[in-house]
Scaffold this motif. Sequence first.
Motif, PDB file in Angstrom:
ATOM      1  N   MET A   1       0.518  -1.449   0.269  1.00 16.17           N
ATOM      2  CA  MET A   1      -0.117  -0.211   0.074  1.00 16.17           C
ATOM      3  C   MET A   1       0.750   1.315  -0.184  1.00 16.17           C
ATOM      4  SD  MET A   1      -3.006   1.093   3.027  1.00 16.17           S
ATOM      5  CE  MET A   1      -3.519  -0.002   2.863  1.00 16.17           C
ATOM      6  N   GLU A   6      -3.711   4.921   1.432  1.00 13.71           N
ATOM      7  CA  GLU A   6      -3.217   5.903   2.678  1.00 13.71           C
ATOM      8  C   GLU A   6      -4.351   6.803   3.007  1.00 13.71           C
ATOM      9  OE1 GLU A   6       0.509   4.726   4.942  1.00 13.71           O
ATOM     10  OE2 GLU A   6       0.043   2.716   4.189  1.00 13.71           O
ATOM     11  N   ARG A 123      -4.712   7.300   9.094  1.00 14.92           N
ATOM     12  CA  ARG A 123      -3.342   6.117   8.264  1.00 14.92           C
ATOM     13  C   ARG A 123      -3.801   5.250   8.942  1.00 14.92           C
ATOM     14  NH1 ARG A 123       2.234   8.017   6.491  1.00 14.92           N
ATOM     15  NH2 ARG A 123       2.001   6.028   5.734  1.00 14.92           N
ATOM     16  N   ALA A 124      -3.350   5.405  10.459  1.00 17.08           N
ATOM     17  CA  ALA A 124      -3.386   3.902  10.890  1.00 17.08           C
ATOM     18  C   ALA A 124      -4.810   2.764  10.845  1.00 17.08           C
ATOM     19  CB  ALA A 124      -3.360   4.675  12.760  1.00 17.08           C
ATOM     20  N   THR A 126      -6.961   2.970   8.228  1.00 16.81           N
ATOM     21  CA  THR A 126      -7.038   2.305   6.789  1.00 16.81           C
ATOM     22  C   THR A 126      -5.916   1.492   6.874  1.00 16.81           C
ATOM     23  OG1 THR A 126      -6.721   4.133   5.340  1.00 16.81           O
ATOM     24  CG2 THR A 126      -6.355   2.590   4.316  1.00 16.81           C
ATOM     25  N   ARG A 127      -3.922   1.289   7.430  1.00 12.98           N
ATOM     26  CA  ARG A 127      -3.458   0.266   7.949  1.00 12.98           C
ATOM     27  C   ARG A 127      -4.033  -1.505   8.799  1.00 12.98           C
ATOM     28  NH1 ARG A 127       2.056   2.798   8.572  1.00 12.98           N
ATOM     29  NH2 ARG A 127       2.618   3.238   6.986  1.00 12.98           N
ATOM     30  N   GLU A 130      -7.184  -3.268   5.738  1.00 15.74           N
ATOM     31  CA  GLU A 130      -6.061  -3.462   5.337  1.00 15.74           C
ATOM     32  C   GLU A 130      -5.271  -4.485   5.283  1.00 15.74           C
ATOM     33  OE1 GLU A 130      -5.313  -1.229   1.908  1.00 15.74           O
ATOM     34  OE2 GLU A 130      -7.816   0.044   2.104  1.00 15.74           O
ATOM     35  N   ALA A 131      -5.096  -4.904   7.050  1.00 24.44           N
ATOM     36  CA  ALA A 131      -3.814  -5.991   7.633  1.00 24.44           C
ATOM     37  C   ALA A 131      -4.965  -7.168   7.535  1.00 24.44           C
ATOM     38  CB  ALA A 131      -3.033  -5.306   8.716  1.00 24.44           C
TER      39      ALA A 131
END
Length: 135
Positions: A1, A6, A123-124, A126-127, A130-131
């Motif tokens: 990504m 993000e 951003r956190a 989103t990460r 999607e993890a």
Amino acid sequence: MNFSDEVRPSLTSYLFVIAPFIALILVKGLTGKWLDVFYTSDWSIASAMIYMTSAINVRSATSKFSGNIKQSGLDFFMARTFMMAMINIVVYVVFLTAPSITVGCVQIGLFICASLAHFKYGRAATRLSEAPKID
């Protein structure tokens, strides 16, 4: 990504937050009433909403990791975010009871901090969302 993937979800939601403030600044500028930008309590309310929305987004993104996430870290994040929202509410009340250019500047400073936090927490989230799920 990559970075833009993000940031894009946070930027999309942030545009809905910042649009009224852009309009406020433009209207005050066009009417020559620049100081009125500092004499509106909207900055504090928006900041509190940004923090609480960010907290919900991160908390929702962690739901798929139940049992596999350090709960104390998540609790600290939630408490810190809630505290920042409450600081903004206190500044809002102070501004309503004793409006001043100083409190107005504090509100705008806190809004900038909330805006930066929005992108950091976005951003956190989103990460995390999607993890891959840990079993």
